[in-house]
Design a protein around this motif. Sequence first.
Motif, PDB file in Angstrom:
ATOM      1  N   ARG A   1       0.822  -1.212   0.000  1.00 39.71           N
ATOM      2  CA  ARG A   1       0.000   0.000   0.000  1.00 39.71           C
ATOM      3  C   ARG A   1       0.856   1.263   0.000  1.00 39.71           C
ATOM      4  O   ARG A   1       0.415   2.333  -0.458  1.00 39.71           O
ATOM      5  CB  ARG A   1      -0.919   0.017   1.216  1.00 39.71           C
ATOM      6  N   LEU A   2       2.071   1.159   0.552  1.00 40.45           N
ATOM      7  CA  LEU A   2       2.938   2.332   0.626  1.00 40.45           C
ATOM      8  C   LEU A   2       3.629   2.624  -0.697  1.00 40.45           C
ATOM      9  O   LEU A   2       4.090   3.742  -0.918  1.00 40.45           O
ATOM     10  CB  LEU A   2       3.990   2.117   1.725  1.00 40.45           C
ATOM     11  N   LEU A   3       3.722   1.613  -1.560  1.00 44.14           N
ATOM     12  CA  LEU A   3       4.398   1.823  -2.844  1.00 44.14           C
ATOM     13  C   LEU A   3       3.462   2.501  -3.840  1.00 44.14           C
ATOM     14  O   LEU A   3       2.236   2.331  -3.767  1.00 44.14           O
ATOM     15  CB  LEU A   3       4.886   0.482  -3.399  1.00 44.14           C
ATOM     16  N   PRO A   4       4.007   3.255  -4.773  1.00 44.92           N
ATOM     17  CA  PRO A   4       3.160   3.934  -5.766  1.00 44.92           C
ATOM     18  C   PRO A   4       2.356   2.917  -6.584  1.00 44.92           C
ATOM     19  O   PRO A   4       2.900   1.904  -7.032  1.00 44.92           O
ATOM     20  CB  PRO A   4       4.171   4.665  -6.657  1.00 44.92           C
ATOM     21  N   GLN A   5       1.076   3.215  -6.755  1.00 40.77           N
ATOM     22  CA  GLN A   5       0.220   2.323  -7.521  1.00 40.77           C
ATOM     23  C   GLN A   5       0.286   2.623  -9.024  1.00 40.77           C
ATOM     24  O   GLN A   5      -0.060   1.779  -9.846  1.00 40.77           O
ATOM     25  CB  GLN A   5      -1.234   2.452  -7.025  1.00 40.77           C
ATOM     26  N   THR A   6       0.712   3.849  -9.360  1.00 42.26           N
ATOM     27  CA  THR A   6       0.881   4.232 -10.775  1.00 42.26           C
ATOM     28  C   THR A   6       2.222   4.935 -10.938  1.00 42.26           C
ATOM     29  O   THR A   6       2.775   5.481  -9.976  1.00 42.26           O
ATOM     30  CB  THR A   6      -0.251   5.173 -11.237  1.00 42.26           C
TER      31      THR A   6
ATOM     32  N   TYR B   1      11.601   0.303  -0.263  1.00 46.84           N
ATOM     33  CA  TYR B   1      10.656   1.405  -0.429  1.00 46.84           C
ATOM     34  C   TYR B   1      11.109   2.282  -1.599  1.00 46.84           C
ATOM     35  O   TYR B   1      12.304   2.513  -1.795  1.00 46.84           O
ATOM     36  CB  TYR B   1      10.614   2.221   0.867  1.00 46.84           C
ATOM     37  N   PHE B   2      10.135   2.707  -2.399  1.00 46.59           N
ATOM     38  CA  PHE B   2      10.432   3.716  -3.419  1.00 46.59           C
ATOM     39  C   PHE B   2       9.186   4.572  -3.603  1.00 46.59           C
ATOM     40  O   PHE B   2       8.066   4.151  -3.299  1.00 46.59           O
ATOM     41  CB  PHE B   2      10.875   3.075  -4.744  1.00 46.59           C
TER      42      PHE B   2
ATOM     43  N   LYS C   1       8.149   7.128   4.588  1.00 46.84           N
ATOM     44  CA  LYS C   1       7.316   7.686   3.518  1.00 46.84           C
ATOM     45  C   LYS C   1       6.653   8.988   3.966  1.00 46.84           C
ATOM     46  O   LYS C   1       6.667  10.002   3.252  1.00 46.84           O
ATOM     47  CB  LYS C   1       6.251   6.664   3.108  1.00 46.84           C
ATOM     48  N   GLY C   2       6.092   8.959   5.176  1.00 47.74           N
ATOM     49  CA  GLY C   2       5.410  10.157   5.671  1.00 47.74           C
ATOM     50  C   GLY C   2       6.346  11.333   5.860  1.00 47.74           C
ATOM     51  O   GLY C   2       6.017  12.476   5.501  1.00 47.74           O
ATOM     52  N   ILE C   3       7.533  11.060   6.419  1.00 50.45           N
ATOM     53  CA  ILE C   3       8.495  12.136   6.681  1.00 50.45           C
ATOM     54  C   ILE C   3       9.000  12.740   5.380  1.00 50.45           C
ATOM     55  O   ILE C   3       9.041  13.968   5.214  1.00 50.45           O
ATOM     56  CB  ILE C   3       9.668  11.609   7.530  1.00 50.45           C
ATOM     57  N   ILE C   4       9.369  11.899   4.431  1.00 48.66           N
ATOM     58  CA  ILE C   4       9.933  12.402   3.170  1.00 48.66           C
ATOM     59  C   ILE C   4       8.890  13.182   2.377  1.00 48.66           C
ATOM     60  O   ILE C   4       9.192  14.243   1.811  1.00 48.66           O
ATOM     61  CB  ILE C   4      10.510  11.240   2.342  1.00 48.66           C
ATOM     62  N   GLN C   5       7.671  12.684   2.336  1.00 47.68           N
ATOM     63  CA  GLN C   5       6.632  13.414   1.606  1.00 47.68           C
ATOM     64  C   GLN C   5       6.388  14.781   2.226  1.00 47.68           C
ATOM     65  O   GLN C   5       6.092  15.757   1.522  1.00 47.68           O
ATOM     66  CB  GLN C   5       5.342  12.602   1.579  1.00 47.68           C
ATOM     67  N   SER C   6       6.503  14.850   3.545  1.00 52.04           N
ATOM     68  CA  SER C   6       6.302  16.139   4.218  1.00 52.04           C
ATOM     69  C   SER C   6       7.496  17.070   4.022  1.00 52.04           C
ATOM     70  O   SER C   6       7.344  18.252   3.663  1.00 52.04           O
ATOM     71  CB  SER C   6       6.069  15.884   5.714  1.00 52.04           C
ATOM     72  N   VAL C   7       8.705  16.539   4.205  1.00 49.35           N
ATOM     73  CA  VAL C   7       9.920  17.361   4.112  1.00 49.35           C
ATOM     74  C   VAL C   7      10.154  17.830   2.685  1.00 49.35           C
ATOM     75  O   VAL C   7      10.584  18.968   2.455  1.00 49.35           O
ATOM     76  CB  VAL C   7      11.129  16.550   4.633  1.00 49.35           C
ATOM     77  N   ALA C   8       9.864  16.966   1.707  1.00 52.93           N
ATOM     78  CA  ALA C   8      10.131  17.300   0.306  1.00 52.93           C
ATOM     79  C   ALA C   8       9.287  18.464  -0.179  1.00 52.93           C
ATOM     80  O   ALA C   8       9.631  19.109  -1.189  1.00 52.93           O
ATOM     81  CB  ALA C   8       9.887  16.075  -0.579  1.00 52.93           C
ATOM     82  N   GLN C   9       8.185  18.763   0.507  1.00 49.60           N
ATOM     83  CA  GLN C   9       7.364  19.912   0.117  1.00 49.60           C
ATOM     84  C   GLN C   9       7.933  21.225   0.631  1.00 49.60           C
ATOM     85  O   GLN C   9       7.575  22.299   0.149  1.00 49.60           O
ATOM     86  CB  GLN C   9       5.941  19.728   0.651  1.00 49.60           C
ATOM     87  N   GLN C  10       8.818  21.154   1.631  1.00 44.68           N
ATOM     88  CA  GLN C  10       9.357  22.367   2.246  1.00 44.68           C
ATOM     89  C   GLN C  10      10.797  22.635   1.814  1.00 44.68           C
ATOM     90  O   GLN C  10      11.204  23.796   1.694  1.00 44.68           O
ATOM     91  CB  GLN C  10       9.295  22.246   3.778  1.00 44.68           C
TER      92      GLN C  10
END
Length: 531
Positions: A298-303, A326-327, A360-369
Motif C-alpha cells: 500500500r505504501l508503494l506507488p500504484q501508478t 521502499y520507493f 514515507k510520511g516524513i519524506i513526503q512532508s519534508v520534500a514539500q518544504q
Amino acid sequence: MLKSPLDLSFRGASVYNNFTFVITLIFLFLLSLRNSWITYLTRKEKFYYTFFAFMFLWGVSYLFDFAYELPVAYHSLVHAVFINGSWFFLFFYTLTCSIYLLLQLPTARIFERKMQEVKSLQNLTRAISVELDTSRLTSLITNLIIEVTDSHVSWIELYQPAADSFHVVATKNLSVQDATKLERGALQKLSGQILKERKSLVLNELTSDQKKTYFHGFRTKIASLVVTPIIGVNDQFFGLLYAAKSTSFGFDPDDVNLLEAFANQVAIALENADLLQKSFERERLEQELKIAREVQLRLLPQTRPSLAGYQLTTETIAAYEVGGDYFDFIPRHDQNQMGIVIGDVSGKGTSAAFYMAEVKGIIQSVAQQLHSPYDILCHTNKVLSESLEKKSFITLAFAVLDFKAHALTFARAGHCPIFHYKAQSKQVVYHQPEGIAVGLDRGPIFNKILEEQIVSLEKGDVVVFYTDGLSEAMNVKLEEYTENRMAHILKQYADQSVETIKKHLISDVFEFIGEHHLHDDLTLIILKRME
C-alpha cells in the motif's frame, strides 16, 4: 446316576440314539468351558461370584432327582432327554465356573491392578490427544499416579535449561509449604543425579540422613520414593516425575515400570505441546508477514508518473520474508521536476514495514518544504534518528530529476550506487557520493559526510536505482549476482526500451540464482531519456 427308561447302553437298536446323546453331552461340556468373562471381573466381584457359584452348584446337584423323574420320561422321552441335557450343561458350567473362580482369586488383585494400569494409560493417551494445556495435563498425570500406584503424594518438576533448574508444575496431596521448599531446590542434589544418569531411582526405605537431607521440615510424611525422568524421543530431558508413600517398601518393580510408562506419555505430550506452540508461533509470524506485506504494497506507488521525454519503469519482487524496500515519486512545486526516492529498511517483518511507513510520511512532508536532496536527507535523518532503535538503520537515495534541464541531482545516505549508462561513450558509471545510513548518527557526522551530486543526462542515457536484494541475490553456491553482471546487462540492452531492459535484467537474476530463493526484496527503478 442314569435312571430308567433312559438307557445309555450301546446295545441293540438304541445304539444310534445313545451315541447322538453322548455327542450332545460332550458338546455341552465343551460349551460349559467358555467362561473367559470371569477374567475381567474385579476382585470384589470374583469373591461374590465364587460364593454364588458354589451355592448354585449345590442347587443344581439338588435338582438331579427332579431332572430324572420317571413320569416325565414315560410321558415324553424327548422332554426327558432335553431336561437331562439341560441339567448336565448347568452342572458342568457351574462346576467349571467355580473351579475357574477359585483359580482366579489368588491373582485377582494383580490382574485388577494391571487392568487399572491399562485403563490409566488409555485415559492418559486420550488426554494427550485432546489436552493442549501443559498445566492441566500435568495435574491429570499426578492424579493418575496416585490412583494407580496407591501413592500418598505425587508431583512433577519440569527442567528449565536456560536457568539449569527445576520448576514444580503440578502436585497432589502436597502442602503449599512443602511445594515451596521443592521449588526452592530441596531436592536439587537428587534431581541433578537423575539428570546426569537419565534413569529411574527407587528409595524404598529412606534413611534418617536422606530424610534430613531431602525432606527436612516437610509436613508430609515420606518414607519411600520413586523418581522417573521424563525423556523425549530425541533424548531431550523434560523433567522428573515423583511418587511417594508414607510407608517403607511401598513400591515394587511394577510401580516403577508404570511410572516409566507414564513418563514416556508425558514426554510425548510435552513434545506435542512444544510442536503446537511452534506451529502457533509460525502461524502468527505468517500472519504478521502477511500484514507487513499488505502495508508495504500500500505504501508503494500504484501508478507511475508520466515524464515528458523520458521512459520510466519500476519493479518490486517480494522475498518470502518481508523486507523494508521502499520507493516513491514525489511531485515538486516546479512542474518540470520530479523527486525520486528509494530506500531499504534494515530488518524484516512488521517492524521494517512500519519504519517504511514512517519514512514515507516524513519524506513526503519534508520534500514539500525543502528543495535539495542534501537538505531533505539531513532533515529526514534528524527526525528518524530519534525514533529508530539502535540496531536499526535505513539506507536512502533521493534524486530530483529536472526533465527540462535534463539534470539529475541526488544524494545517497548509505544506499547502493546509482548506475548511469552514458549513450555517447556506451559505458556504465557508478555514482557513489559519500553518505552514511539514516539512523547511525543524530546529525553532525551524517551532515558532514553526506554529499550531493549533479549529472547531466544525454539522449539515450539510462539511470538505474536499485536495492541490494538485486546485486546480492545468491545462487545455490552462495555466490552473489554482483553489480558487474548488472552493468553487463545494462550495456547489452541500453538501446532498447526500459521495459525490455527490466525484463532481461530480472530474467538474468533468476537464471543466476536458479532454484535458490530470494533472501531479500528486490526493487528496481529504470529511467531513460528518449529526447
